[in-house]
Design a protein around this motif. Structure first.
Motif, PDB file in Angstrom:
ATOM      1  N   ALA A   1       0.826  -1.208   0.000  1.00 16.93           N
ATOM      2  CA  ALA A   1       0.000   0.000   0.000  1.00 16.93           C
ATOM      3  C   ALA A   1       0.861   1.259   0.000  1.00 16.93           C
ATOM      4  N   SER A   2       1.940   1.269   0.784  1.00 22.34           N
ATOM      5  CA  SER A   2       2.825   2.429   0.819  1.00 22.34           C
ATOM      6  C   SER A   2       3.581   2.577  -0.493  1.00 22.34           C
ATOM      7  N   LYS A   3       3.979   1.458  -1.085  1.00 21.07           N
ATOM      8  CA  LYS A   3       4.672   1.520  -2.369  1.00 21.07           C
ATOM      9  C   LYS A   3       3.755   2.057  -3.458  1.00 21.07           C
ATOM     10  N   ALA A   4       2.503   1.667  -3.448  1.00 17.10           N
ATOM     11  CA  ALA A   4       1.545   2.161  -4.431  1.00 17.10           C
ATOM     12  C   ALA A   4       1.281   3.652  -4.234  1.00 17.10           C
ATOM     13  N   ALA A   5       1.157   4.080  -2.980  1.00 13.49           N
ATOM     14  CA  ALA A   5       0.950   5.496  -2.683  1.00 13.49           C
ATOM     15  C   ALA A   5       2.145   6.326  -3.152  1.00 13.49           C
ATOM     16  N   THR A   6       3.339   5.791  -2.941  1.00 12.19           N
ATOM     17  CA  THR A   6       4.556   6.494  -3.347  1.00 12.19           C
ATOM     18  C   THR A   6       4.626   6.635  -4.856  1.00 12.19           C
ATOM     19  N   ALA A   7       4.277   5.571  -5.572  1.00  9.34           N
ATOM     20  CA  ALA A   7       4.299   5.617  -7.028  1.00  9.34           C
ATOM     21  C   ALA A   7       3.318   6.660  -7.557  1.00  9.34           C
ATOM     22  N   ARG A   8       2.159   6.767  -6.939  1.00  6.20           N
ATOM     23  CA  ARG A   8       1.163   7.736  -7.394  1.00  6.20           C
ATOM     24  C   ARG A   8       1.619   9.163  -7.088  1.00  6.20           C
ATOM     25  N   TYR A   9       2.190   9.385  -5.925  1.00  4.14           N
ATOM     26  CA  TYR A   9       2.709  10.705  -5.577  1.00  4.14           C
ATOM     27  C   TYR A   9       3.814  11.106  -6.550  1.00  4.14           C
ATOM     28  N   ASP A  10       4.721  10.173  -6.833  1.00  3.80           N
ATOM     29  CA  ASP A  10       5.821  10.444  -7.746  1.00  3.80           C
ATOM     30  C   ASP A  10       5.297  10.790  -9.142  1.00  3.80           C
ATOM     31  N   ALA A  11       4.258  10.094  -9.571  1.00  3.82           N
ATOM     32  CA  ALA A  11       3.702  10.353 -10.901  1.00  3.82           C
ATOM     33  C   ALA A  11       3.097  11.754 -10.989  1.00  3.82           C
ATOM     34  N   ILE A  12       2.399  12.174  -9.932  1.00  4.55           N
ATOM     35  CA  ILE A  12       1.773  13.499  -9.931  1.00  4.55           C
ATOM     36  C   ILE A  12       2.817  14.595  -9.807  1.00  4.55           C
ATOM     37  N   TYR A  13       3.724  14.434  -8.875  1.00  5.32           N
ATOM     38  CA  TYR A  13       4.676  15.498  -8.549  1.00  5.32           C
ATOM     39  C   TYR A  13       5.824  15.559  -9.553  1.00  5.32           C
ATOM     40  N   ASN A  14       6.439  14.420  -9.824  1.00  4.78           N
ATOM     41  CA  ASN A  14       7.707  14.405 -10.555  1.00  4.78           C
ATOM     42  C   ASN A  14       7.596  14.014 -12.025  1.00  4.78           C
ATOM     43  N   GLN A  15       6.526  13.304 -12.404  1.00  3.80           N
ATOM     44  CA  GLN A  15       6.459  12.786 -13.770  1.00  3.80           C
ATOM     45  C   GLN A  15       5.474  13.514 -14.675  1.00  3.80           C
ATOM     46  N   PHE A  16       4.389  14.017 -14.122  1.00  4.49           N
ATOM     47  CA  PHE A  16       3.314  14.558 -14.958  1.00  4.49           C
ATOM     48  C   PHE A  16       3.823  15.631 -15.913  1.00  4.49           C
ATOM     49  N   PHE A  17       4.528  16.617 -15.399  1.00  3.84           N
ATOM     50  CA  PHE A  17       4.925  17.758 -16.217  1.00  3.84           C
ATOM     51  C   PHE A  17       6.066  17.400 -17.169  1.00  3.84           C
ATOM     52  N   LEU A  18       7.023  16.604 -16.705  1.00  3.68           N
ATOM     53  CA  LEU A  18       8.092  16.165 -17.598  1.00  3.68           C
ATOM     54  C   LEU A  18       7.541  15.298 -18.722  1.00  3.68           C
ATOM     55  N   SER A  19       6.614  14.421 -18.394  1.00  5.00           N
ATOM     56  CA  SER A  19       6.039  13.555 -19.411  1.00  5.00           C
ATOM     57  C   SER A  19       5.286  14.375 -20.458  1.00  5.00           C
ATOM     58  N   GLY A  20       4.560  15.388 -20.013  1.00  3.40           N
ATOM     59  CA  GLY A  20       3.878  16.249 -20.965  1.00  3.40           C
ATOM     60  C   GLY A  20       4.844  17.005 -21.854  1.00  3.40           C
ATOM     61  N   LEU A  21       5.904  17.561 -21.248  1.00  8.03           N
ATOM     62  CA  LEU A  21       6.857  18.381 -21.995  1.00  8.03           C
ATOM     63  C   LEU A  21       7.684  17.569 -22.980  1.00  8.03           C
ATOM     64  N   PHE A  22       8.101  16.366 -22.576  1.00  6.37           N
ATOM     65  CA  PHE A  22       9.079  15.630 -23.374  1.00  6.37           C
ATOM     66  C   PHE A  22       8.532  14.371 -24.047  1.00  6.37           C
ATOM     67  N   HIS A  23       7.429  13.818 -23.533  1.00  6.09           N
ATOM     68  CA  HIS A  23       6.862  12.617 -24.139  1.00  6.09           C
ATOM     69  C   HIS A  23       5.511  12.868 -24.798  1.00  6.09           C
ATOM     70  N   GLY A  24       4.926  14.029 -24.591  1.00  8.08           N
ATOM     71  CA  GLY A  24       3.649  14.337 -25.221  1.00  8.08           C
ATOM     72  C   GLY A  24       2.504  13.479 -24.731  1.00  8.08           C
ATOM     73  N   ARG A  25       2.546  13.114 -23.462  1.00  2.41           N
ATOM     74  CA  ARG A  25       1.458  12.346 -22.852  1.00  2.41           C
ATOM     75  C   ARG A  25       1.574  12.480 -21.342  1.00  2.41           C
ATOM     76  N   TYR A  26       0.515  12.097 -20.642  1.00  2.00           N
ATOM     77  CA  TYR A  26       0.518  12.131 -19.190  1.00  2.00           C
ATOM     78  C   TYR A  26       0.582  10.708 -18.632  1.00  2.00           C
ATOM     79  N   PRO A  27       1.188  10.527 -17.453  1.00  2.00           N
ATOM     80  CA  PRO A  27       1.329   9.179 -16.882  1.00  2.00           C
ATOM     81  C   PRO A  27      -0.019   8.537 -16.568  1.00  2.00           C
ATOM     82  N   ASP A  28      -0.121   7.224 -16.794  1.00  2.00           N
ATOM     83  CA  ASP A  28      -1.369   6.505 -16.528  1.00  2.00           C
ATOM     84  C   ASP A  28      -1.800   6.638 -15.073  1.00  2.00           C
TER      85      ASP A  28
END
Length: 442
Positions: free
Chosen positions: A238-265
């Protein structure tokens, strides 16, 4: 505590650049010089949003003391001054009429940097939205990319010929998620639909601004995102899943949009239904090529499962020493993001640490060992990242001086220079002198 010797200029590659950062509303004195009202003025005047309901009306009075402040940056031995422009100072209503005094101020400020041998690194937006635009929904409004593009074009027509670099928007996560989902910054919303739309419109506005500046033939254009190392509070699924979701929102969403042209699942599972219709069409300009990426890094976050409602995470206090903000000191996270970002998103694109520093309850007569120790650990993390192949080209400390720290008012001190908020006297701290010793050498 033994005071470390900070890495010197000679420890970094020959072309490595060093600098300091500030932002307009935090230092200028927004009640002066014809600036318009902002949503931060309203936010600060409402309820218990800001410590002691303090605002940026006077701040550090940089508007009138800028020459002395630029002298401090020059004497530090900095190469870069990363500063921001206030939209409401330049266009008090966000659109239409221009405040000539505002543009004149930035004109003088940039010329002052150049006269002192400093590279002007401008940010077009660092959180103070004109109230007239906030009244129309601000970042939730689908017209924001057009308004931001118009603002960008007006500014660059006057100032763009002398700017060393430009980033459209500082820390998209703070502008959108922290402000529209968590409600900790202006406009203080806690609304998932508003957050989703703000997140997308911030990136769309960024892309439109890049297009406008490219059309003017401008170069050295980048983006500045903030990062926070996400660590599970324990080994449970449960903590690992929560961490992955936090990381996706905080650290991946904007980079993925800028450089991959999509948002994380992991983000779309909660936000896609709230995003604007046909939002995917905007990736054509969101992914406009950049010349560099800036990383703002301060701390880590320990995560466990939350209340069960998406995104279902909550922060847990960690064991490491903490800053005045209560943030754990975790320099390993900076090394991780510098190396991981290059491998996953940016390749050989130049990277800059565009903010890094700590708040400490210090006075100018103290040795300031805690801040020196923090800077030392993070600058050495930069050196390790370079050794490991990260294309890191510069390091910019936050902040030049104590200032208005948003929802924390004037209580938290991030400065290399102490500011007495009664007399507004500036006094360099031991950390300023420690950096200057290494930065001025060679």
């Amino acid at each position: 505590m033994t005071t470390p010797t900070l890495p010197a200029r000679s420890d970094f590659p020959q072309d490595f650049l060093l600098g300091v950062a500030t932002s307009a509303y935090q230092i200028e004195g927004h009640a002066q010089g014809g600036a318009g009202q902002t949503h931060w003025d309203t936010f600060a005047a409402t309820g218990n949003n800001v410590t002691r309901a303090e605002n940026g009306a006077l701040a550090c009075d940089h508007l009138n003391r800028w020459e002395d402040d630029l002298d401090l940056i020059r004497d530090l031995g900095a190469d870069i001054y990363r500063f921001s422009l206030s939209w409401a100072r330049i266009m008090p209503e966000g659109r239409g009429a221009v405040n000539k005094a505002g543009l004149d101020f930035y004109d003088r400020l940039i010329d002052g940097m150049l006269a002192r041998g400093l590279r002007p690194a401008a940010t077009l937006y660092h959180w103070e939205l004109p109230s007239a635009l906030a009244d129309q929904g601000g970042w939730v409004n689908g017209d924001m990319p057009n308004w931001f593009a118009d603002y960008t074009d007006l500014v660059m027509a006057r100032l763009g010929d002398r700017l060393w670099s430009v980033a459209p928007i500082n820390e998209p996560w703070c502008v959108s998620w922290l402000s529209h989902f968590e409600g900790h910054h202006a406009p203080g919303l806690r609304d998932i639909r508003a957050a989703a739309r703000a997140m997308h419109h911030v990136l769309s506005s960024h892309g439109r601004a890049i297009e406008v500046m490219r059309a003017r033939g401008m170069r050295n254009l980048g983006a500045v995102c903030n990062f926070e190392a996400a660590l599970p509070a324990d080994g449970s699924p449960a903590s690992k899943a929560a961490t992955a979701r936090y990381d996706a929102i905080y650290n991946q969403f904007f980079l993925s949009g800028l450089f991959h042209g999509r948002y994380p699942d992991l983000v779309l599972e909660g936000l896609e239904q709230h995003l604007p219709q046909n939002y995917q069409d905007d990736f054509a300009h969101i992914t406009a090529p950049l010349d560099w990426l800036g990383l703002n890094y301060y701390t880590c976050k320990r995560l466990s499962a939350g209340c069960g409602i998406w995104p279902n995470y909550q922060g847990v206090e960690g064991p490491l020493p903490k800053t005045q903000m209560g943030w754990e000191i975790y320099p390993e996270g900076l090394h991780h993001f510098l190396t991981h970002t290059a491998k996953t998103y940016t390749g050989d694109l130049p990277l800059y640490v565009t903010e890094n520093g700590m708040a400490n309850d210090d006075t100018p007569d103290q040795p300031d060992v805690a801040r020196i120790t923090y800077l030392d650990a993070h600058m050495r993390a930069c050196l390790r990242a370079i050794e490991d192949g990260a294309p890191l080209k510069g390091y910019i400390a936050w902040s030049l001086m104590d200032n208005y720290e948003w929802a924390f008012g004037y209580e938290k001190r991030f400065g290399l220079v102490h500011v007495d908020f009664d007399s507004l006297q500036r006094q360099p701290k031991a950390s300023y002198h420690a950096l200057a010793q290494g930065w001025r050498a060679g």
